[in-house]
Design an enzyme around this catalytic site. Structure first.
Site, short mmCIF file in Angstrom:
data_model
loop_
_atom_site.label_atom_id
_atom_site.label_comp_id
_atom_site.label_asym_id
_atom_site.label_seq_id
_atom_site.Cartn_x
_atom_site.Cartn_y
_atom_site.Cartn_z
CB CYS A 35 -6.23 0.25 20.86
SG CYS A 35 -4.98 1.18 19.99
CG ASP A 92 4.86 -8.76 -10.83
OD1 ASP A 92 4.52 -7.57 -11.01
OD2 ASP A 92 4.59 -9.36 -9.79
CB CYS A 114 -8.25 3.66 21.17
SG CYS A 114 -8.39 2.91 19.55
CB CYS A 167 -3.59 4.42 19.11
SG CYS A 167 -5.25 4.66 18.45
CB ALA A 212 0.50 -14.21 -7.01
CG ASP A 226 2.68 -2.92 -7.63
OD1 ASP A 226 3.42 -3.43 -8.51
OD2 ASP A 226 1.85 -3.59 -6.99
N1 GUN Z 1 0.42 -6.50 -5.22
C1 GUN Z 1 -0.04 -7.61 -4.59
N2 GUN Z 1 0.45 -8.73 -5.18
C2 GUN Z 1 1.24 -8.32 -6.20
C3 GUN Z 1 2.02 -9.01 -7.16
O1 GUN Z 1 2.09 -10.25 -7.19
N3 GUN Z 1 2.73 -8.24 -8.04
C4 GUN Z 1 2.67 -6.87 -8.02
N4 GUN Z 1 3.40 -6.19 -8.90
N5 GUN Z 1 1.94 -6.21 -7.13
C5 GUN Z 1 1.23 -6.92 -6.24
ZN ZN Z 2 -6.33 2.62 18.74
#
Ligand code: GUN
Ligand code: ZN
Length: 484
Positions: free
Chosen positions: A276, A125, A281, A278, A193, A90
């Site tokens: 659970c 963004d 657990c 796993c 978002a 990201d």
């Molecule tokens: N991580 C969570 N939401 C967003 C987003 O809208 N844009 C980016 N780039 N990372 C995110």
């Molecule tokens: Zn578990």
């Protein structure tokens, strides 16, 4: 180099697919665990052994880190994180949404992501908060779109760059964003978002904005739901056509002493038993887990196992064609999820176009099932059924010779000719005792048949139990009572 996506099986708008980034592939739906290099409760290598094919990390953290910046530039991200699967990075957009600004430009972050060997890069963004007014949302969307265009111009059409869809809470802006991202030929499109919507349980709004974006995005694009990490909503998101999720939740919840389940999360101190399968657990009591010195790591492991298991369950449901039933089950875990589910059902006519023709079965799970895509499709098909001048629709009992044609009745679908008795959805649908909701929906099917066959004269034979409902939906249609 480019990112490619292929859909292999589908159910509702969800798909089992194959994402290819460079030479690596990821089976979808997939969960990309979020890796924070400074806080690795579970290492990428351990995740790989748990079946994780892709992870996501934050390039901005690496670019600002004294400890990591030079290392990651010289050795590459895969070596530093010790992960040979797909690594998505990201940009600084998340920091942008939290702190309001970042000390990096769009081309700088993309160049950095390229230089550290990331498999999927994200431009800078602007994640517009849902509380933002329309004018500001529109301005921010314009900036995002400029940056996406810039990314394509500077790095070329085949660079593995994601095209995030923004537009805040405004459905038409999400549609516009989806259209423009498609025009720019992005094949990997995160929907951005949405974290604030999920954090405040606004699943109805989530469904609206995701479906708005999906309306204009290419059906062949791979869709990532940015920041979706709670397994209780994966089925719902998959049904809308989201292919990837990224979860920091497994770690954030663990740090906070919270235990994830597909029905919701619990404070670990409040659990007396661990529901659970796993390994964590099965090898700890609830109390041992709560008081373990490595509680955070154990919780993170459990949270990850639960999350990955849900992804597997969703993939299987898509193969079987039982995703609606899984969505129904999951969305009863929280009233706001139920609202999201109902919003999704309100879009069934649009979803029907993506849904597949036949499925393993149709289990009726209550009123909501009446609105499923299979019912919409069946009732749409009724206009093509050929019938004679006089038609009996028999709730119970058999053919009557005084009518040119006899159709039978299966709620919630409606009338069917005997040739369809064994075919989907009439044959493999399992119903409890008929209830008003399903019979009413089936009668809507009868009305559709009548409306599309004005030359024919229809009669219904049913028990007295259903006559008031028949009258309510169909007015003064001729009703015969079944012979007892
Ligand atoms: N991580 C969570 N939401 C967003 C987003 O809208 N844009 C980016 N780039 N990372 C995110
Ligand atoms: Zn578990």
């Amino acid at each position: 180099m480019a990112i490619a996506f292929e859909s292999l099986y589908s159910d509702i708008a969800g798909r089992n697919g194959k994402l290819t980034a460079g030479k690596k592939t990821v089976r979808t739906p997939a969960l990309l665990p979020v890796i924070n290099p400074h806080l690795q409760l579970v290492t990428p290598k351990e995740m790989r052994a748990m079946g994780v094919e892709a992870i996501i990390t934050n390039a901005y953290i690496f670019s600002q880190s004294k400890q990591y910046r030079e290392r990651v530039l010289s050795e590459g991200l895969h070596k530093v994180l010790d992960f040979d699967g797909v690594i998505m990075t990201d940009s600084g957009s998340f920091q942008l949404s939290v702190y309001g600004q970042v000390s990096i430009t769009n081309t700088e972050t993309l160049s950095f992501q390229r230089d550290i060997g990331s498999d999927i890069w994200v431009p800078l963004d602007i994640p517009t908060h849902p509380s933002t007014d329309r004018a500001t949302t529109e301005q921010e969307l314009a900036i995002t779109m400029q940056r996406l265009a810039e990314a394509k111009e500077v790095f070329g059409p085949d660079a593995p760059i994601a095209g995030p869809v923004q537009g805040g809470i405004f459905e038409d802006l999400r549609e516009r964003a989806g259209r423009e991202v498609t025009d720019l030929k992005f094949s990997f499109c995160p929907i951005g978002a949405v974290v604030p919507l999920m954090e405040s349980y606004r699943y109805r709004d989530l469904v609206k904005v995701v479906l708005a974006a999906k309306r204009t995005l290419s059906p062949s694009a791979c869709i990532h739901l940015f920041g979706a990490g709670h397994p209780s909503m994966f089925a719902l998101a998959t049904a809308m056509g989201c292919d990837l999720f990224d979860s920091a939740a497994y770690a954030l919840y663990a740090k906070d002493g919270r235990y994830l389940t597909v029905h919701g999360s619990f404070r670990i101190g409040e659990l007396t038993d661990l529901p659970c399968a796993c390994s964590v657990c099965r090898s700890h009591t609830a109390e041992e887990l709560n008081t373990a010195p490595d509680r955070e790591r154990l919780l993170a492991l459990h949270n990850l196992y639960v999350t990955l298991a849900e992804i597997s369950r969703i993939r299987q449901a898509i193969v079987d064609g039982t995703l609606w039933e899984l969505v129904d089950e999951r969305c009863r875990g929280h009233p706001q999820l139920l609202s999201g589910y109902r919003e999704l059902l309100a879009h069934a006519p649009a979803l029907e176009r993506h849904d597949r023709a036949t499925k393993r079965r149709f289990f009726y799970r209550g009123d909501e099932s009446c609105l499923r895509t299979e019912v919409v499709r069946y009732q749409e098909m009724l206009k093509r059924i050929q019938v004679g001048k006089t038609v009996l629709i028999a709730f119970e009992g058999g053919v009557r010779d005084e009518f040119e044609d006899t159709l039978f009745f299966k709620p919630p679908f409606g009338p069917y000719p005997k040739e369809l008795k064994e075919t989907f959805p009439i044959g493999p649908s399992e119903l409890p005792e008929w209830d008003d909701a399903m019979v009413r929906q089936g009668l809507i099917g009868v009305r559709r048949l009548m409306d599309t066959h004005p030359e024919s004269r229809f009669t219904i034979s049913c028990s007295a139990r259903w006559e008031p409902l028949v009258r309510q939906v169909l007015g003064d249609i001729e009703v015969m009572h079944d012979p007892v």
